[in-house]
Design an enzyme around this catalytic site. Structure first.
Site, PDB file in Angstrom:
ATOM      1  N   LYS A 136       0.809  -1.230   0.000  1.00 36.57           N
ATOM      2  CA  LYS A 136       0.000   0.000   0.000  1.00 36.57           C
ATOM      3  C   LYS A 136       0.845   1.284   0.000  1.00 36.57           C
ATOM      4  O   LYS A 136       0.423   2.301  -0.535  1.00 36.57           O
ATOM      5  CB  LYS A 136      -0.949   0.014   1.209  1.00 36.57           C
ATOM      6  CG  LYS A 136      -2.119  -0.947   1.074  1.00 36.57           C
ATOM      7  CD  LYS A 136      -3.078  -0.803   2.254  1.00 36.57           C
ATOM      8  CE  LYS A 136      -4.189  -1.820   2.180  1.00 36.57           C
ATOM      9  NZ  LYS A 136      -5.160  -1.693   3.275  1.00 36.57           N
TER      10      LYS A 136
ATOM     11  N   ASP B  53     -10.019   2.900   2.233  1.00 38.51           N
ATOM     12  CA  ASP B  53     -10.151   2.366   3.603  1.00 38.51           C
ATOM     13  C   ASP B  53     -10.674   3.439   4.559  1.00 38.51           C
ATOM     14  O   ASP B  53     -11.470   3.156   5.462  1.00 38.51           O
ATOM     15  CB  ASP B  53      -8.783   1.902   4.134  1.00 38.51           C
ATOM     16  CG  ASP B  53      -8.347   0.576   3.523  1.00 38.51           C
ATOM     17  OD1 ASP B  53      -9.215  -0.230   3.141  1.00 38.51           O
ATOM     18  OD2 ASP B  53      -7.118   0.355   3.423  1.00 38.51           O
TER      19      ASP B  53
HETATM   20  P1  NAP Z   1       0.074  -3.418  10.231  1.00 32.71           P
HETATM   21  O1  NAP Z   1       0.417  -2.226   9.414  1.00 32.71           O
HETATM   22  O2  NAP Z   1       1.007  -4.571  10.309  1.00 32.71           O
HETATM   23  O3  NAP Z   1      -0.219  -2.872  11.734  1.00 32.71           O
HETATM   24  C1  NAP Z   1      -0.555  -3.754  12.773  1.00 32.71           C
HETATM   25  C2  NAP Z   1      -0.745  -2.964  14.068  1.00 32.71           C
HETATM   26  O4  NAP Z   1      -1.228  -3.878  15.064  1.00 32.71           O
HETATM   27  C3  NAP Z   1       0.541  -2.360  14.610  1.00 32.71           C
HETATM   28  O5  NAP Z   1       0.231  -1.117  15.196  1.00 32.71           O
HETATM   29  C4  NAP Z   1       0.989  -3.379  15.678  1.00 32.71           C
HETATM   30  O6  NAP Z   1       1.653  -2.787  16.772  1.00 32.71           O
HETATM   31  C5  NAP Z   1      -0.337  -3.875  16.183  1.00 32.71           C
HETATM   32  N1  NAP Z   1      -0.211  -5.236  16.692  1.00 32.71           N
HETATM   33  C6  NAP Z   1       0.153  -6.339  15.994  1.00 32.71           C
HETATM   34  N2  NAP Z   1       0.141  -7.429  16.808  1.00 32.71           N
HETATM   35  C7  NAP Z   1      -0.220  -6.971  18.050  1.00 32.71           C
HETATM   36  C8  NAP Z   1      -0.398  -7.609  19.310  1.00 32.71           C
HETATM   37  N3  NAP Z   1      -0.212  -8.922  19.474  1.00 32.71           N
HETATM   38  N4  NAP Z   1      -0.779  -6.852  20.365  1.00 32.71           N
HETATM   39  C9  NAP Z   1      -0.970  -5.510  20.225  1.00 32.71           C
HETATM   40  N5  NAP Z   1      -0.811  -4.845  19.039  1.00 32.71           N
HETATM   41  C10 NAP Z   1      -0.448  -5.586  17.979  1.00 32.71           C
HETATM   42  O7  NAP Z   1      -1.318  -4.060   9.751  1.00 32.71           O
HETATM   43  P2  NAP Z   1      -2.580  -3.284   9.136  1.00 32.71           P
HETATM   44  O8  NAP Z   1      -2.454  -3.203   7.679  1.00 32.71           O
HETATM   45  O9  NAP Z   1      -2.780  -2.040   9.909  1.00 32.71           O
HETATM   46  O10 NAP Z   1      -3.758  -4.358   9.426  1.00 32.71           O
HETATM   47  C11 NAP Z   1      -4.162  -4.641  10.740  1.00 32.71           C
HETATM   48  C12 NAP Z   1      -5.384  -5.549  10.741  1.00 32.71           C
HETATM   49  O11 NAP Z   1      -6.476  -4.903  10.116  1.00 32.71           O
HETATM   50  C13 NAP Z   1      -5.204  -6.874   9.999  1.00 32.71           C
HETATM   51  O12 NAP Z   1      -5.826  -7.881  10.754  1.00 32.71           O
HETATM   52  C14 NAP Z   1      -5.954  -6.659   8.688  1.00 32.71           C
HETATM   53  O13 NAP Z   1      -6.463  -7.863   8.161  1.00 32.71           O
HETATM   54  C15 NAP Z   1      -7.078  -5.753   9.147  1.00 32.71           C
HETATM   55  N6  NAP Z   1      -7.624  -4.884   8.073  1.00 32.71           N
HETATM   56  C16 NAP Z   1      -8.972  -4.893   7.870  1.00 32.71           C
HETATM   57  C17 NAP Z   1      -9.510  -4.058   6.918  1.00 32.71           C
HETATM   58  C18 NAP Z   1     -11.001  -4.056   6.677  1.00 32.71           C
HETATM   59  O14 NAP Z   1     -11.441  -3.483   5.665  1.00 32.71           O
HETATM   60  N7  NAP Z   1     -11.806  -4.637   7.523  1.00 32.71           N
HETATM   61  C19 NAP Z   1      -8.692  -3.194   6.161  1.00 32.71           C
HETATM   62  C20 NAP Z   1      -7.314  -3.194   6.417  1.00 32.71           C
HETATM   63  C21 NAP Z   1      -6.790  -4.050   7.390  1.00 32.71           C
HETATM   64  P3  NAP Z   1       3.234  -2.426  16.747  1.00 32.71           P
HETATM   65  O15 NAP Z   1       3.336  -1.135  16.005  1.00 32.71           O
HETATM   66  O16 NAP Z   1       3.564  -2.315  18.169  1.00 32.71           O
HETATM   67  O17 NAP Z   1       3.916  -3.573  16.045  1.00 32.71           O
END
Ligand code: NAP
Length: 271
Positions: free
Chosen positions: A68, A104
């Site tokens: 992205k 998004d």
């Molecule tokens: P990302 O950029 O990898 O960010 C993940 C975030 O979650 C980071 O801030 C990370 O914290 C935190 N995190 C990860 N594991 C954790 C844990 N065990 N405990 C506490 N915090 C934790 O991922 P993303 O693209 O933002 O996506 C995140 C989620 O959203 C995914 O599950 C994805 O499938 C979902 N999503 C859904 C939609 C939708 O349309 N529904 C759209 C986009 C994404 P740190 O910074 O401390 O590592």
């Protein structure tokens, strides 16, 4: 029916085999009798995706993890909101000129429509990754008072600063009172760790609206606990369908029916 005039749309991500986007967009193409097909590709590098768009005249593409942000330098044009968010999840190819959008952010906002008014609400966002950036941008645009809570405090502060919100640590979570809306953007609770919840139960109160953007499972542990407490809950499929619907509108000019797609997916997984 696929023929020599069929145009191609696709998703680029890695991994991408779990994605529901092909099911959704192909169903909408069929419903609206558009002679197009939508496929999923897993390039190693996003340059390969960009080359494919140009060489095969792919009309539009969804962009997901990990591309992205990486895709931005390859675009001819970027929508101002996508530029501010720093992430693009939608490409349009108009005669070889590639434009990038982020659907998004508006999708997160639209998920609350008819459920709770966003202006002047205190909104706590868990996570500071790519999805949190888009969600936080959308909430601030709607005059929400945004608090970012993240494991990595530096990232929380950076995101809070970029959207003129506040950052606090998980340790201080219990000190914040009167949260109107809680949004989980971390993968906590996602398959296979479906028993996990990102906040302790006593943080939830009945007057809170709780959205989890995780959609696998549809009712996460967080949503299940919030529902039992009496909170309004919004599942991750809602935001996912809104972002897909906005992509479809950008590509075709047609706004598809989200409610019936939500029912189709909820009543039986398409895969
Ligand atoms: P990302 O950029 O990898 O960010 C993940 C975030 O979650 C980071 O801030 C990370 O914290 C935190 N995190 C990860 N594991 C954790 C844990 N065990 N405990 C506490 N915090 C934790 O991922 P993303 O693209 O933002 O996506 C995140 C989620 O959203 C995914 O599950 C994805 O499938 C979902 N999503 C859904 C939609 C939708 O349309 N529904 C759209 C986009 C994404 P740190 O910074 O401390 O590592």
């Amino acid at each position: 029916m696929i023929d020599t005039n069929t145009t191609l749309y696709c998703i680029f991500g890695n991994p991408v085999r779990h994605s529901k986007s092909p099911f959704i967009h192909n169903a909408w193409f069929k419903e609206h009798q558009i002679n197009s097909v939508y496929l999923a590709f897993e390039p190693k590098r996003i340059e390969q995706g960009i080359n494919a768009i140009r060489q095969l005249d792919i009309q539009g593409a969804s962009i997901t993890i990990p591309f992205k942000t990486q895709i931005i330098p390859y675009l001819d044009k970027i929508d101002p909101d996508a530029a501010k968010i720093g992430a693009v999840n939608t490409i349009v190819n108009k005669n070889g000129k590639l434009s990038g959008y982020n659907t998004d952010s508006s999708a997160a906002v639209r998920s609350f429509k008819g459920i709770i008014e966003l202006p002047d609400k205190t909104i706590c966002i868990l996570g500071a990754g790519g999805a949190a950036q888009a969600v936080a941008f959308g909430m601030v645009k709607k005059n929400g008072d945004v608090i970012i809570v993240n494991r990595n405090q530096t990232k929380a502060e950076q995101l809070a600063q970029s959207i003129t919100g506040r950052a606090i640590s998980y340790q201080d979570l219990e000190q914040i009172k009167s949260i109107d809306i809680l949004i989980n953007t971390t993968p906590v609770g996602m398959f296979p760790d479906i028993q996990d919840s990102p906040v302790p139960d006593d943080f939830l109160s009945p007057d809170m609206a709780v959205m989890d953007i995780v959609y696998n499972p549809l009712e996460t542990q967080l949503l299940s606990r919030a529902r039992k407490k009496g909170c309004l809950t919004i599942d991750g499929l809602s935001m996912f369908l809104h972002q897909a619907a906005e992509q479809f509108r950008i590509w075709t000019g047609i706004t598809p029916d989200i409610e019936s797609m939500h029912r189709t997916i909820t009543n039986g997984d398409p895969h």
